[in-house]
Design a protein around this motif. Structure first.
Motif, mmCIF file in Angstrom:
data_model
loop_
_atom_site.group_PDB
_atom_site.id
_atom_site.type_symbol
_atom_site.label_atom_id
_atom_site.label_comp_id
_atom_site.label_asym_id
_atom_site.label_seq_id
_atom_site.Cartn_x
_atom_site.Cartn_y
_atom_site.Cartn_z
ATOM 1 N N THR A 51 8.522 0.845 5.123
ATOM 2 C CA THR A 51 7.643 -0.043 4.360
ATOM 3 C C THR A 51 8.449 -1.017 3.515
ATOM 4 O O THR A 51 8.131 -2.207 3.432
ATOM 5 N N LEU A 68 2.182 -0.555 -1.860
ATOM 6 C CA LEU A 68 2.504 -1.847 -1.255
ATOM 7 C C LEU A 68 1.527 -2.182 -0.131
ATOM 8 O O LEU A 68 1.063 -3.320 -0.008
ATOM 9 N N PHE A 97 -0.845 -5.436 -1.117
ATOM 10 C CA PHE A 97 -0.281 -6.701 -0.638
ATOM 11 C C PHE A 97 -1.367 -7.631 -0.098
ATOM 12 O O PHE A 97 -1.342 -8.835 -0.355
ATOM 13 N N VAL A 119 4.881 -5.842 -7.277
ATOM 14 C CA VAL A 119 5.982 -4.936 -6.928
ATOM 15 C C VAL A 119 6.525 -4.245 -8.172
ATOM 16 O O VAL A 119 6.708 -3.023 -8.192
#
Length: 278
Positions: free
Chosen positions: A67, A114, A118, A132
């Motif tokens: 990832t 994430l 995202f 992040v």
């Protein structure tokens, strides 16, 4: 030279200068447009990077560092997530069973977060970076990464590097997190970064350190019966997204500021998704 010939001599020179100036003026707007395009590229994640990262995240799993590899070589220059993951996993064998669990759970929390966040965040680089960094703070704190690394700080040696602090990114967020651990961890990180800084900038770094120590020792001391916490600070919903960096203890001295959105405009995207390790 006869005076009646002077106009014939200087007129071509004058026309040449005018033509040259017009050419320069016509080139400058093109240069400005190019600079604006480059600046815009750095402010927003490119469509190609967005599609590539999204596709990579969909195919990656919760376990391992796949990832984090999705964020390598992106147009927002978010570097270091994959390296941090590889370093922690590579040294996991040196931790006790509880430490291994802390590290794996923190990395899984990051990977899951994430993938979930995202697709919901703006393409603005400042919004993606804050997403992040927020995940790093949440996952490292929730899964007590300080306890896992406290007795094995040497395993983070290649992550706590002075040259990795520029430009601000995941490495800086990790170091800021470590600076909130106990006094021993904070002292180790501070000494390491200050020593490396002196190698690059010499006496300049030493003078900064002395100034910080003097300014803190000269400050009035306020006594309080409430003990000072030595563990990581809890992250609550009331705290601002961009946390202020706490002043380091006297003699330890390094606090790193992560603000990297001075060129950005517009409201920040608030992150409300709760990340849980599955």
């Amino acid at each position: 030279m006869p005076l009646n010939l002077l106009p014939g001599v200087f007129l071509p020179i004058f026309l040449l200068l005018v033509t040259t100036c017009e050419q320069v003026l016509s080139v400058e707007p093109t240069h400005d447009v190019h600079e604006k395009q480059v600046s815009q590229t750095k402010r927003r994640l490119s469509l190609q990077s967005t599609v590539e990262i999204q596709s990579c995240l969909v195919s990656s799993g919760d376990v391992g560092c796949g990832t984090f590899q999705c964020f390598n070589n992106n147009s927002c220059e978010i570097q270091g997530l994959h390296h941090i993951c590889l370093t922690l996993l590579h040294n996991a064998g040196r931790y006790d069973s509880q430490g291994k669990s802390f590290v794996k759970d923190a990395l899984r929390c990051m990977a899951l977060g994430l993938r979930q966040r995202f697709s919901c965040v703006s393409r603005r680089c400042s919004a993606i970076k804050e997403m992040v960094f927020s995940l790093q703070r949440e996952c490292y704190t929730k899964h007590q990464l300080c306890l896992a690394l406290r007795d094995h700080m040497d395993t983070t040696g290649n992550l706590v590097q002075f040259h990795l602090m520029f430009p601000p990114g995941p490495y800086v967020e990790l170091v800021n997190f470590l600076l909130r651990c106990d006094d021993e961890v904070r002292s180790w990180v501070s000494r390491r970064l200050r020593g490396q800084c002196e190698q690059h900038w010499g006496a300049l770094c030493k003078s900064f350190g002395n100034t910080c120590i003097l300014s803190q020792s000269d400050a009035p001391q306020h006594t309080s019966t409430t003990p000072t916490p030595t563990g990581p600070w809890p992250i609550t919903a009331q705290e601002p997204t961009q946390e202020p960096t706490r002043a380091a203890e006297a003699g330890d001295g390094i606090g790193l500021n992560l603000s990297d959105n001075t060129t950005e405009s517009g409201p920040q995207v608030s992150e409300k998704t709760n990340v849980t390790a599955s």
